[in-house]
Write an enzyme that holds these catalytic residues in place. Structure first.
Site, PDB file in Angstrom:
ATOM      1  N   ASP A   1       1.456  -8.538   0.265  1.00 54.26           N
ATOM      2  CA  ASP A   1       1.980  -7.137   0.676  1.00 54.26           C
ATOM      3  C   ASP A   1       1.036  -6.582   1.775  1.00 54.26           C
ATOM      4  O   ASP A   1      -0.226  -6.670   2.034  1.00 54.26           O
ATOM      5  CB  ASP A   1       1.507  -6.229  -0.572  1.00 54.26           C
TER       6      ASP A   1
ATOM      7  N   ASP B   1       6.945  -2.569   6.505  1.00 54.41           N
ATOM      8  CA  ASP B   1       6.377  -2.831   5.021  1.00 54.41           C
ATOM      9  C   ASP B   1       7.106  -3.861   4.483  1.00 54.41           C
ATOM     10  O   ASP B   1       8.356  -4.170   4.445  1.00 54.41           O
ATOM     11  CB  ASP B   1       6.911  -1.765   4.303  1.00 54.41           C
TER      12      ASP B   1
END
Length: 464
Positions: free
Chosen positions: A144, A340
Site C-alpha cells: 500500500d 494510490d
C-alpha cells in the site's frame, strides 16, 4: 458551430489530418485514424478468469490480485461486485481525505481512538509475499502506497485476530525479534503516524484503517525481500489485536513516505526507489521491484509537495479519442491529485468527470446504452459481443512535464454486472474541491516508478 467536444469537431479533426497528410504525399484513411484514437477490446477480457497466467522476473516480488486464481493466499476470493468496490473505495477515499485534512503535528494516544490518525488500507488491493524472522517464514501482505507501517498478525493474538491463511508470526520462534522501547526513534516516529503508547517501557502502536485496525508491539525484525536482499533490524508492527477485511492476508507492507515506511528503511540499498506493475486482470500477475535500473521508456512527473504523507501528482489534462478535453487547469489544481495503489477506480473533480463522461459517450454511439449505477455511468450492454472485439475511444491522462498515460483497455471499462452492464471506470468526486485520486485500474500494465529520492514518479508502458 462545432465545439471541441462535439462529434462534428472530431470529424473536422479527422478531415484536417487527412488533408495535411495527403499534402505531404501520404494518404491516410479514415480507418487508420480510427485505429489511432480507438482501441479494440475483447469484451470477455473484462470478466474474471479461473486460470492464472503467471509471469515474473526473478529479482522482483510477484504481485497478484487478492481475488481470482493468482491469489497468493491459496484461497482465492470471488471478485467483488460493483457495489462492494464502491463501498470499499468510498471508505478508503474518506480515510485518505480525513488523513489529509488533519494537522501534520497531530499525534495519537493509544487509549484515545478518536485521535488516531487513520491510514488508508481497505478491502481492495494487491499482495506480495515476503519473509520475516530467523529462521525466515513467508507471509502474504497487501502492499500500500498510502500506508507507512509494515505489520503482521502475531501470536498469541490476545486481543483477537482476523482469519488468515497459514500460521501467524510467532516472535518467540525468531532469534532476531526485538521489541522497541518508548524512547527509541521509531517509537517517536510512529506517534506521528498512528496512536502510540507504552507498556513497561515497551512501545505500543495502533493504526486505524477505513475497514479495520491493528494494535500491537513496535519491534525490529529481519525482513527478507529476496534471497539476496535481507534487512536486519527492520521496524515492523507485531499485531496482537487486529480486525478488518483482509481476506486471508497476514498484514500490510507500507510503501508510504515516512521514515518508518519500507522505502525509507531500505534506502541504503534501494536508494528510495521502487516500482510496480499491476496486471491487466486478476488472472495474471505483475511485480513489485526495489532499486535497480529504471526503464528507459519511463517518463517522469514531479511529486507534488502539497501532500507530504502521500504521493501527489499534478494533472495537466485528459484526452478522449485523441481530443484534449477543454478543462481549465485550475480544476485539477484546486484539490490536487494523489496516485494510490489501493483505490480501485480514478476519482475526478466533477467538472473533469462530466467532460470525460460526455466525450466518451459521444464516441460510443455504435453501442447500446443501458441504465448506469449510482456511481458508474455511462454503461453499455455488450452481451452480444462476448466473442467479438469492441472498439472504444482511447483515454489519456496527462501529468506535468509532458507525461501522457494512455490508459490500458482494462482501465477504461469496468464490468459492473457481467457483460450486460459494462461502465466507464471513472468516478465523480462530487465536487471540484476534494483531492482527486489516480486509482489502480488506470495504472494497470504500466511500470509505475517511485523515485522518492529525486521526488519523481514515472510511467513506462508495457511493464508486465
Amino acid at each position: 458551430m462545432a465545439t471541441p467536444t462535439s462529434p462534428a469537431f472530431f470529424l473536422l479533426h479527422v478531415f484536417l489530418i487527412l488533408v495535411c497528410s495527403s499534402k505531404k504525399g501520404h494518404a491516410v484513411s479514415a480507418n487508420e485514424i480510427t485505429k489511432t484514437y480507438f482501441r479494440d477490446v475483447h469484451a470477455d477480457s473484462l470478466l474474471p478468469s479461473s486460470v492464472c497466467d503467471q509471469s515474473n522476473k526473478a529479482s522482483s516480488l510477484k504481485v497478484a490480485s487478492r481475488y481470482g486464481p493468482c491469489s497468493v493466499t491459496g484461497d482465492p476470493k470471488t471478485f467483488p461486485s460493483a457495489a462492494e468496490i464502491v463501498l470499499q473505495d468510498d471508505i478508503r477515499v474518506k480515510s485518505l481525505r480525513t488523513r489529509l485534512s488533519m494537522n501534520s503535528s497531530t499525534t495519537g494516544v493509544l487509549n484515545e481512538e478518536k485521535t488516531t490518525i487513520p491510514s488508508t488500507h481497505n478491502g481492495a488491493g494487491y499482495t506480495v509475499t515476503v519473509g520475516l524472522g530467523t529462521p525466515k517464514k513467508d507471509f502474504s501482505l497487501l502492499f500500500d502506497t498510502g500506508s507507512d507501517l509494515t505489520w503482521t498478525q502475531c501470536e498469541p493474538c490476545l486481543g483477537g485476530c482476523f482469519p488468515q491463511n497459514g500460521e501467524k508470526f510467532d516472535p518467540t520462534k525468531s532469534t532476531t525479534y526485538k521489541n522497541l522501547s518508548c524512547l527509541s526513534e521509531p517509537c517517536k516516529s510512529i506517534a506521528k503516524e498512528s496512536a502510540q503508547g507504552c507498556s513497561s517501557g515497551t512501545c505500543l502502536y495502533r493504526v486505524q484503517y477505513g475497514t479495520g485496525y491493528t494494535v500491537g508491539f513496535l519491534a525490529t525484525e529481519t525482513l527478507t525481500i529476496t534471497h539476496s536482499d535481507v534487512f536486519e533490524n527492520f521496524v515492523i508492527g507485531c499485531g496482537e489485536k487486529n480486525g478488518g477485511k483482509f481476506l486471508g492476508e497476514s498484514g500490510l507492507l507500507g510503501l508510504g513516505r515516512s521514515s518508518i515506511a519500507l522505502p525509507s528503511q531500505t534506502s541504503s540499498k534501494y536508494k528510495n526507489l521502487f516500482s510496480y506493475c499491476l496486471p491487466a486482470s486478476s488472472s495474471s500477475t505483475g511485480r513489485l521491484s526495489f532499486g535497480g535500473e529504471v526503464s528507459p521508456a519511463a517518463k517522469f512527473t514531479p511529486i507534488n509537495t502539497k501532500f507530504p504523507e502521500l504521493y501527489g501528482l499534478d494533472v495537466a489534462g485528459i484526452s478522449v479519442g485523441g481530443r484534449k478535453l477543454p478543462i481549465d487547469a485550475s480544476v485539477f489544481r484546486t484539490g490536487g491529485t494523489i496516485i494510490d495503489s489501493g483505490t480501485t477506480v480514478t476519482f475526478l473533480p466533477s467538472t473533469a468527470y462530466s467532460a470525460l463522461s460526455s466525450a466518451f459517450q459521444e464516441l460510443m454511439t455504435n453501442y447500446t446504452l443501458t441504465n448506469g449505477t449510482s456511481s458508474f455511468h455511462p454503461c453499455y450492454d455488450f452481451s452480444k459481443y462476448a466473442n467479438d472485439p469492441i472498439s472504444i475511444p482511447k483515454i489519456s491522462i496527462f501529468f506535468e512535464g509532458g507525461v501522457e498515460v494512455d490508459i490500458d483497455g482494462s482501465g477504461i471499462l469496468f464490468a459492473a454486472n457481467g457483460l450486460e452492464k459494462v461502465c466507464l471506470a471513472f468516478r465523480d468526486n462530487g465536487n471540484d474541491k476534494d483531492v482527486a485520486i489516480f486509482g489502480n485500474l488506470q495504472q494497470k500494465t504500466y511500470e509505475v516508478v517511485y523515485d522518492v529520492a529525486k521526488g519523481m514518479v514515472g510511467f513506462a508502458p508495457g511493464g508486465c
